[in-house]
Design a protein around this motif. Structure first.
Motif, PDB file in Angstrom:
ATOM      1  N   THR A   8       2.687   7.485   3.421  1.00  0.00           N
ATOM      2  CA  THR A   8       1.358   7.641   3.178  1.00  0.00           C
ATOM      3  C   THR A   8       1.101   6.441   2.290  1.00  0.00           C
ATOM      4  O   THR A   8       1.533   6.040   1.161  1.00  0.00           O
ATOM      5  CB  THR A   8       1.228   8.891   2.279  1.00  0.00           C
ATOM      6  OG1 THR A   8       1.685  10.176   3.105  1.00  0.00           O
ATOM      7  CG2 THR A   8      -0.275   9.108   1.897  1.00  0.00           C
ATOM      8  N   LEU A  18      -9.539  -0.134  -2.368  1.00  0.00           N
ATOM      9  CA  LEU A  18      -8.713  -0.117  -1.256  1.00  0.00           C
ATOM     10  C   LEU A  18      -8.880   0.765  -0.124  1.00  0.00           C
ATOM     11  O   LEU A  18      -8.797   1.933  -0.469  1.00  0.00           O
ATOM     12  CB  LEU A  18      -7.162   0.107  -1.494  1.00  0.00           C
ATOM     13  CG  LEU A  18      -6.337  -1.008  -2.452  1.00  0.00           C
ATOM     14  CD1 LEU A  18      -4.964  -0.573  -2.968  1.00  0.00           C
ATOM     15  CD2 LEU A  18      -6.362  -2.245  -1.897  1.00  0.00           C
ATOM     16  N   ALA A  19      -9.504   0.385   1.075  1.00  0.00           N
ATOM     17  CA  ALA A  19     -10.184   1.042   1.936  1.00  0.00           C
ATOM     18  C   ALA A  19      -8.987   1.912   2.890  1.00  0.00           C
ATOM     19  O   ALA A  19      -7.720   1.715   2.883  1.00  0.00           O
ATOM     20  CB  ALA A  19     -10.759   0.491   2.973  1.00  0.00           C
ATOM     21  N   LEU A  20      -9.428   3.105   3.515  1.00  0.00           N
ATOM     22  CA  LEU A  20      -8.475   3.957   4.389  1.00  0.00           C
ATOM     23  C   LEU A  20      -7.701   2.952   5.215  1.00  0.00           C
ATOM     24  O   LEU A  20      -8.391   2.161   5.867  1.00  0.00           O
ATOM     25  CB  LEU A  20      -9.146   5.076   5.087  1.00  0.00           C
ATOM     26  CG  LEU A  20      -9.592   6.018   4.035  1.00  0.00           C
ATOM     27  CD1 LEU A  20     -10.594   6.944   4.644  1.00  0.00           C
ATOM     28  CD2 LEU A  20      -8.513   6.993   3.343  1.00  0.00           C
ATOM     29  N   MET A  21      -6.459   3.196   5.493  1.00  0.00           N
ATOM     30  CA  MET A  21      -5.640   2.845   6.601  1.00  0.00           C
ATOM     31  C   MET A  21      -5.653   3.390   7.766  1.00  0.00           C
ATOM     32  O   MET A  21      -5.642   4.601   7.625  1.00  0.00           O
ATOM     33  CB  MET A  21      -4.286   2.138   6.013  1.00  0.00           C
ATOM     34  CG  MET A  21      -4.424   1.239   4.991  1.00  0.00           C
ATOM     35  SD  MET A  21      -2.510   0.786   4.412  1.00  0.00           S
ATOM     36  CE  MET A  21      -1.968  -0.018   5.833  1.00  0.00           C
ATOM     37  N   ALA A  35     -14.866   1.130  -1.329  1.00  0.00           N
ATOM     38  CA  ALA A  35     -13.456   1.191  -1.742  1.00  0.00           C
ATOM     39  C   ALA A  35     -13.066   0.175  -2.166  1.00  0.00           C
ATOM     40  O   ALA A  35     -13.005  -1.105  -1.576  1.00  0.00           O
ATOM     41  CB  ALA A  35     -12.716   1.963  -0.632  1.00  0.00           C
ATOM     42  N   ASN A  69      -4.939   4.926  -1.067  1.00  0.00           N
ATOM     43  CA  ASN A  69      -6.283   4.528  -0.904  1.00  0.00           C
ATOM     44  C   ASN A  69      -7.159   4.623  -2.213  1.00  0.00           C
ATOM     45  O   ASN A  69      -6.713   5.631  -3.060  1.00  0.00           O
ATOM     46  CB  ASN A  69      -6.997   5.312   0.082  1.00  0.00           C
ATOM     47  CG  ASN A  69      -6.237   5.130   1.487  1.00  0.00           C
ATOM     48  OD1 ASN A  69      -5.953   4.133   2.094  1.00  0.00           O
ATOM     49  ND2 ASN A  69      -5.885   6.494   1.915  1.00  0.00           N
ATOM     50  N   TYR A  70      -7.902   3.347  -2.845  1.00  0.00           N
ATOM     51  CA  TYR A  70      -8.635   3.479  -3.797  1.00  0.00           C
ATOM     52  C   TYR A  70     -10.111   3.673  -3.281  1.00  0.00           C
ATOM     53  O   TYR A  70     -10.488   2.789  -2.803  1.00  0.00           O
ATOM     54  CB  TYR A  70      -8.223   2.201  -4.772  1.00  0.00           C
ATOM     55  CG  TYR A  70      -6.939   2.166  -5.587  1.00  0.00           C
ATOM     56  CD1 TYR A  70      -6.158   3.236  -5.797  1.00  0.00           C
ATOM     57  CD2 TYR A  70      -6.615   0.829  -5.837  1.00  0.00           C
ATOM     58  CE1 TYR A  70      -5.085   3.133  -6.283  1.00  0.00           C
ATOM     59  CE2 TYR A  70      -5.471   0.919  -6.640  1.00  0.00           C
ATOM     60  CZ  TYR A  70      -4.623   1.743  -6.818  1.00  0.00           C
ATOM     61  OH  TYR A  70      -3.275   1.626  -7.461  1.00  0.00           O
ATOM     62  N   ALA A  71     -10.658   4.746  -3.828  1.00  0.00           N
ATOM     63  CA  ALA A  71     -12.167   4.691  -3.809  1.00  0.00           C
ATOM     64  C   ALA A  71     -12.467   3.811  -5.042  1.00  0.00           C
ATOM     65  O   ALA A  71     -11.738   3.699  -5.800  1.00  0.00           O
ATOM     66  CB  ALA A  71     -12.649   6.148  -3.742  1.00  0.00           C
ATOM     67  N   ARG A  84       0.925  -1.163  -0.002  1.00  0.00           N
ATOM     68  CA  ARG A  84       0.029  -0.233  -0.196  1.00  0.00           C
ATOM     69  C   ARG A  84       0.764   1.258   0.016  1.00  0.00           C
ATOM     70  O   ARG A  84       0.279   2.202  -0.318  1.00  0.00           O
ATOM     71  CB  ARG A  84      -0.890   0.180   1.227  1.00  0.00           C
ATOM     72  CG  ARG A  84      -1.988  -1.065   1.257  1.00  0.00           C
ATOM     73  CD  ARG A  84      -3.157  -0.773   0.297  1.00  0.00           C
ATOM     74  NE  ARG A  84      -3.869   0.351   0.762  1.00  0.00           N
ATOM     75  CZ  ARG A  84      -4.891   0.300   1.619  1.00  0.00           C
ATOM     76  NH1 ARG A  84      -5.352  -0.734   1.973  1.00  0.00           N
ATOM     77  NH2 ARG A  84      -5.526   1.600   1.755  1.00  0.00           N
ATOM     78  N   GLN A  87      -3.689   8.811  -7.747  1.00  0.00           N
ATOM     79  CA  GLN A  87      -3.875   8.530  -6.355  1.00  0.00           C
ATOM     80  C   GLN A  87      -2.541   7.886  -5.856  1.00  0.00           C
ATOM     81  O   GLN A  87      -1.968   8.161  -4.890  1.00  0.00           O
ATOM     82  CB  GLN A  87      -5.065   7.239  -6.097  1.00  0.00           C
ATOM     83  CG  GLN A  87      -6.435   7.972  -6.273  1.00  0.00           C
ATOM     84  CD  GLN A  87      -6.785   9.000  -5.223  1.00  0.00           C
ATOM     85  OE1 GLN A  87      -6.344   9.038  -4.124  1.00  0.00           O
ATOM     86  NE2 GLN A  87      -7.620   9.815  -5.964  1.00  0.00           N
TER      87      GLN A  87
END
Length: 384
Positions: free
Chosen positions: A306, A381-384, A379, A309-311, A261, A292
């Motif tokens: 950082t 890839l959701a927020l971490m 998403a 993140n994929y919406a 990520r 992104q």
């Protein structure tokens, strides 16, 4: 003095990382290497530039020298990188070792070449960069008929564009319907009908077996026995991530160069993004995921770790004869549900086994519903 950040590749991914990094850090040394002339342009325009009368020259946004000025970076054009030594943090180019503090692989992808018979195979055109586009324009001059191998995203966009410009287009694909890997069959059937109504000859469920040179162009033979005449043959069967440099260096590669990520490869201080990279198991060679990744990686390179993140990021297909926006579900476990299935416009939502919406397609008059649907999709890839 710390070694520079080195970026291999000057496409959208490479230049966006450099631009974002320069915004965050005005002093870091950036060196870029590319095997071409390093000019910046919009790659998505390659498949729909002809009807807009775009030449390769006026599609170029900035030459490398201007990009170097803007980014305050050293851009080494027509200079490939031959090897990476991650143990000593060096690259080898033109027989000279160059050190790096961080290395970014943004090397893109290359056209898949399907094995074909015939003495005309070498004349088949694949359009993957501005030089290829220039070659296509030269081949099209004074010609009339075009055969396109592949009815995926790029094949359909080329077919739409060239048909709109007045060419006779034959579109060939092994699947039963165009865009069959992305669309539910019901909507793919409407796409097929739109192509046929525009005058495009659709040869579905078969493949090209040979391309022979003829006095007036090419004889394209299909596996089902059909023979077509074409002045120009275009291959749009897909792209393969460029991973040879990484593989040779011992960096892990699967569908693309494997990264986490944080866009970190299997080796310390080496990162990858764009068409060459597989991010946490996802290979998404589209503009929005690349942007992104570039923004997240620039922050990491500047010292602020950082994750990307994929919406849900739908792809807009550039086919005005049948407008489409697609947010493909990441799993096939589930089913499509349709709202007003029709040739003029359809909304389809994919529901998974837990009856949760995970993808959608909107077509025709319903394309403007894209933004509202994006908001209810999970998403990638959701927020971490």
């Amino acid at each position: 003095m710390e070694a520079p950040v080195v970026i291999i590749g000057t496409g959208l991914a490479g230049y966006t990382v450099a631009r974002e990094l320069r915004r965050l850090d005005s002093t870091v040394e950036i060196q870029m290497f590319t095997g071409d002339n390093g000019g910046f342009y919009s790659k998505p325009m390659l498949s729909n530039g002809f009807s807009a009368k775009k030449t390769a020259a006026n599609m170029l946004t900035q030459p490398a020298v201007k990009m170097a000025e803007q980014l305050q970076a050293e851009i080494n054009t027509d200079q490939t990188v031959d090897a990476i030594d991650y143990a000593h943090q060096t690259i080898l180019t033109r027989g000279v070792e160059r050190s790096y503090s961080k290395l970014v692989l943004a090397v893109g992808a290359e056209p898949i070449r399907i094995p074909l018979q015939g003495n005309g195979v070498d004349a088949i055109v694949s359009v993957n960069n501005l030089s290829d586009y220039h070659v296509l324009l030269q081949r099209l001059e004074g010609k009339k008929s075009i055969a396109i191998l592949g009815a995926g995203l790029i094949g359909c966009e080329f077919a739409n564009d060239l048909c709109s410009a007045g060419y006779e287009v034959s579109l060939i694909d092994p699947g039963p319907l165009p865009l069959g890997r992305l669309l539910p069959a019901e909507i793919a059937e409407h796409m097929a009908q739109a192509l046929l109504a525009a005058g495009i000859n659709l040869h579905a469920g078969t493949v090209c077996s040979s391309v022979e040179s003829a006095s007036d162009g090419f004889l394209v033979s299909l596996q089902n026995g059909t023979k077509l005449h074409a002045d120009v043959v275009i291959s749009a069967v897909g792209l393969r991530p460029r991973a040879e440099l990484a593989t040779k260096a011992g960096i892990k590669v699967n569908k693309g160069i494997e990264v986490d990520r944080y866009l970190q490869t299997s080796e310390k201080n080496i990162y990858a993004l764009g068409d060459c990279a597989e991010v946490s198991g996802l290979h998404l060679p589209y503009v929005m995921p690349i942007m992104q990744c570039a923004r997240a990686l620039a922050k990491t390179l500047a010292g602020q770790l950082t994750p990307v993140n994929y919406a849900a990021m739908p792809v807009v297909v550039k086919t005005p004869l049948f407008p489409l926006a697609i947010s493909a579900p990441l799993s096939s476990n589930g089913q499509w549900q349709f709202d007003e299935l029709g040739a003029n416009g359809t909304k389809a939502i994919f529901y998974d086994d837990q009856n949760q919406p995970t993808g959608f397609v909107v077509s025709g008059d319903r394309v403007n519903e894209k933004r509202a649907l994006e908001k209810v999709m999970p998403a990638w890839l959701a927020l971490m």
